[in-house]
Structures are given as structure tokens and as C-alpha cells.
Design an enzyme around this catalytic site. Structure first.
Site, PDB file in Angstrom:
ATOM      1  N   HIS A   1      81.631  53.058  -7.516  1.00  0.00           N
ATOM      2  CA  HIS A   1      81.117  51.568  -7.483  1.00  0.00           C
ATOM      3  C   HIS A   1      79.623  51.594  -7.534  1.00  0.00           C
ATOM      4  O   HIS A   1      79.025  52.476  -7.104  1.00  0.00           O
ATOM      5  CB  HIS A   1      81.474  50.887  -6.082  1.00  0.00           C
ATOM      6  CG  HIS A   1      82.833  50.187  -5.929  1.00  0.00           C
ATOM      7  ND1 HIS A   1      83.772  50.686  -5.196  1.00  0.00           N
ATOM      8  CD2 HIS A   1      83.307  49.240  -6.745  1.00  0.00           C
ATOM      9  CE1 HIS A   1      84.754  49.663  -5.388  1.00  0.00           C
ATOM     10  NE2 HIS A   1      84.449  48.951  -6.295  1.00  0.00           N
TER      11      HIS A   1
ATOM     12  N   GLU B   1      83.760  56.977  -4.424  1.00  0.00           N
ATOM     13  CA  GLU B   1      84.861  56.588  -3.590  1.00  0.00           C
ATOM     14  C   GLU B   1      85.708  57.744  -3.395  1.00  0.00           C
ATOM     15  O   GLU B   1      85.826  58.702  -4.270  1.00  0.00           O
ATOM     16  CB  GLU B   1      85.686  55.598  -4.317  1.00  0.00           C
ATOM     17  CG  GLU B   1      85.195  54.267  -4.670  1.00  0.00           C
ATOM     18  CD  GLU B   1      84.395  53.590  -3.260  1.00  0.00           C
ATOM     19  OE1 GLU B   1      84.857  53.905  -2.073  1.00  0.00           O
ATOM     20  OE2 GLU B   1      83.716  52.764  -3.372  1.00  0.00           O
TER      21      GLU B   1
ATOM     22  N   ARG C   1      90.639  38.917  -1.339  1.00  0.00           N
ATOM     23  CA  ARG C   1      89.858  37.907  -0.681  1.00  0.00           C
ATOM     24  C   ARG C   1      89.590  36.750  -1.730  1.00  0.00           C
ATOM     25  O   ARG C   1      89.380  35.445  -1.625  1.00  0.00           O
ATOM     26  CB  ARG C   1      88.393  38.442  -0.476  1.00  0.00           C
ATOM     27  CG  ARG C   1      87.389  37.365   0.327  1.00  0.00           C
ATOM     28  CD  ARG C   1      86.115  38.335   0.616  1.00  0.00           C
ATOM     29  NE  ARG C   1      85.762  39.070  -0.572  1.00  0.00           N
ATOM     30  CZ  ARG C   1      85.163  38.730  -1.442  1.00  0.00           C
ATOM     31  NH1 ARG C   1      84.648  37.383  -1.569  1.00  0.00           N
ATOM     32  NH2 ARG C   1      84.519  39.457  -2.502  1.00  0.00           N
TER      33      ARG C   1
ATOM     34  N   CYS D   1      89.667  47.188  -8.044  1.00  0.00           N
ATOM     35  CA  CYS D   1      89.158  48.805  -8.071  1.00  0.00           C
ATOM     36  C   CYS D   1      90.078  49.857  -7.342  1.00  0.00           C
ATOM     37  O   CYS D   1      90.364  50.664  -7.817  1.00  0.00           O
ATOM     38  CB  CYS D   1      87.689  48.706  -7.475  1.00  0.00           C
ATOM     39  SG  CYS D   1      86.727  47.665  -8.691  1.00  0.00           S
TER      40      CYS D   1
HETATM   41  N1  PCA Z   1      85.100  45.373  -8.775  1.00  0.00           N
HETATM   42  C1  PCA Z   1      86.032  44.791  -8.170  1.00  0.00           C
HETATM   43  C2  PCA Z   1      87.243  44.758  -9.214  1.00  0.00           C
HETATM   44  C3  PCA Z   1      86.540  45.087 -10.501  1.00  0.00           C
HETATM   45  C4  PCA Z   1      85.240  45.334 -10.041  1.00  0.00           C
HETATM   46  O1  PCA Z   1      84.445  45.608 -11.145  1.00  0.00           O
HETATM   47  C5  PCA Z   1      86.321  45.720  -7.121  1.00  0.00           C
HETATM   48  O2  PCA Z   1      85.681  46.473  -6.255  1.00  0.00           O
HETATM   49  O3  PCA Z   1      87.833  45.544  -6.499  1.00  0.00           O
END
Ligand code: PCA
Length: 219
Positions: A181, A94, A104, A157
Site C-alpha cells: 500500500h 501487507e 465503507r 485491495c
Molecule cells: N486502494 C483501495 C482499493 C483500490 C486502492 O488503490 C484499498 O485499499 O482497498
């Protein structure tokens, strides 16, 4: 001056560098969160840095509070947060966090904000301060599919990365902060309706990311 009987990654008492690595608790009806499963399998030292691993609740408010406590107590040199991105087909590094909560689904505390800021009056966005492009290049070089991502979403996140960067900007020295991610693990999508990545590759990906951050810190 490296101690002879330590493995190459372990520089004994000479190493000051601390990297905080976080994963999240399961959410959205899942039994596991691959982010924490992979983070907790990382070694305690990588590239001369000491890793401190923590599981963060998938809750808007509690995640920011947990991070604040860790930053204050540990004063790490760098922070790498990791989260699950269901449906991702590769590692997503990211680059941006935005000042928006727009959920959501409800978080694990039942909170489902719409069009709220992460920090009232805060800047619209922050850029991640870890070497994102270098990490993607290093992952690809090692045969791990990876992309730069320009949106961490608007859920917990993105919220955590925004909090980390907002807080880091206010501390001196400012720790580098970033977010990776990861896709589902195969066991989360047994019918093959979504892409997944095996645990071994995921752990290796995080190892490479931490190594790149440690390398950058040394410079
Ligand atoms: N993914 C979510 C929140 C916690 C996670 O592991 C997100 O992408 O926001």
C-alpha cells in the site's frame, strides 16, 4: 553468458523470471491512483526479472476476474499488487489477506458489500508469500519510511490479495504473491490534511520491493 551490450539488469534471452505488477484505477472521487501512477513508471526489467504491468479496476468482482485472467495467461513467477492507502504515512507492506468484504464506500461498479466473504468457504486468511520483512528492511535502508502491516483493510485491495493467494495456492508452481500500500501523492492532499509521499520515492520503493522479490525467486 550474459550478453555484453545489455545493461546490468537485462539478461537477454537467459531470463525466464516474470513478475506481474499491478496498480488500481482511481476510486472514491480521486482523479488519480498513486498505485498505478507509480507502477507504470517502473522499468520493464528489474534484477533479471521481466515486469508485466497492469491496471486493475477498483471493483470487487472485476478485480478478481482481471487477476485470474492475467495469472492464467501469463503464468508469472511472482505477483506484486499495489494500492492506494489514503492517510498512510509510509509504505505499508501487507502480510495478511482476510476472507472478508466490508466496504465503507461503494467500489467503482457501485457495489458495497457488508460482511461477505471474498471466497465462500475459503480459509479465514492467507499470509503474503513475498519476503515482506526483507522488503521493509531494504526500504528503510534506502531511507524510505516503511512498515509491516497486518491488515490490508476489507475493501478491494484486501480482496485482490486474498484472490491472488487463494488462486496461487491452487497452482503449481505457486507464484509468490504480495501487496504494497502506498500513501497519497502530494497533489492529492494539497491542504496537507493527510500525509503524502512524492512520486520519485514511491517508484523507488516499488523498485526495491520488486528487486527483493526477484532476489528471493532466484534462491
Ligand atoms: N486502494 C483501495 C482499493 C483500490 C486502492 O488503490 C484499498 O485499499 O482497498
Amino acid at each position: 553468458d550474459r550478453q555484453r551490450d545489455h545493461p546490468p539488469d537485462d539478461r537477454g534471452g537467459n531470463c525466464q523470471m516474470k513478475i506481474l505488477v499491478t496498480g488500481f484505477t482511481p476510486f472514491g472521487g480521486e482523479q488519480i491512483n498513486p498505485s498505478w501512477e507509480a507502477v507504470r513508471r517502473l522499468p520493464n526489467r528489474i534484477g533479471g526479472a521481466e515486469l508485466i504491468k497492469h491496471e486493475i479496476p477498483t471493483e470487487f468482482d472485476a478485480s478478481g476476474a482481471a487477476l485470474h485472467k492475467l495469472l492464467t495467461e501469463l503464468r508469472p513467477d511472482a505477483v506484486l499488487c499495489v494500492g492506494q492507502y489514503g492517510g498512510a504515512n509510509c509504505i505499508r507492506v501487507e502480510r495478511v489477506a482476510i476472507n472478508l468484504r466490508d466496504a465503507r464506500i461503494a467500489d467503482n461498479a457501485g457495489k458495497q458489500p457488508t460482511d461477505e466473504p471474498v471466497v465462500a468457504g475459503g480459509p479465514d486468511a492467507y499470509f503474503a508469500t513475498i519476503p515482506t520483512r526483507e522488503i521493509v528492511d531494504a526500504l528503510r535502508e534506502q531511507g524510505i519510511p516503511a512498515q509491516l502491516s497486518y491488515s490490508a483493510g476489507t475493501f478491494v485491495c484486501n480482496n485482490l490479495l486474498y484472490c491472488a493467494l487463494h488462486e496461487s495456492e491452487r497452482s503449481n508452481p505457486a507464484p509468490r504473491c504480495g501487496f504494497v500500500h502506498v500513501p497519497y501523492l502530494p497533489e492529492q492532499t494539497k491542504d496537507g490534511s493527510a500525509p503524502s509521499m512524492g512520486m520519485e520515492m514511491m517508484v523507488k520503493a516499488l523498485h526495491i520491493a520488486v528487486e527483493a522479490i526477484a532476489e528471493e525467486e532466484k534462491q
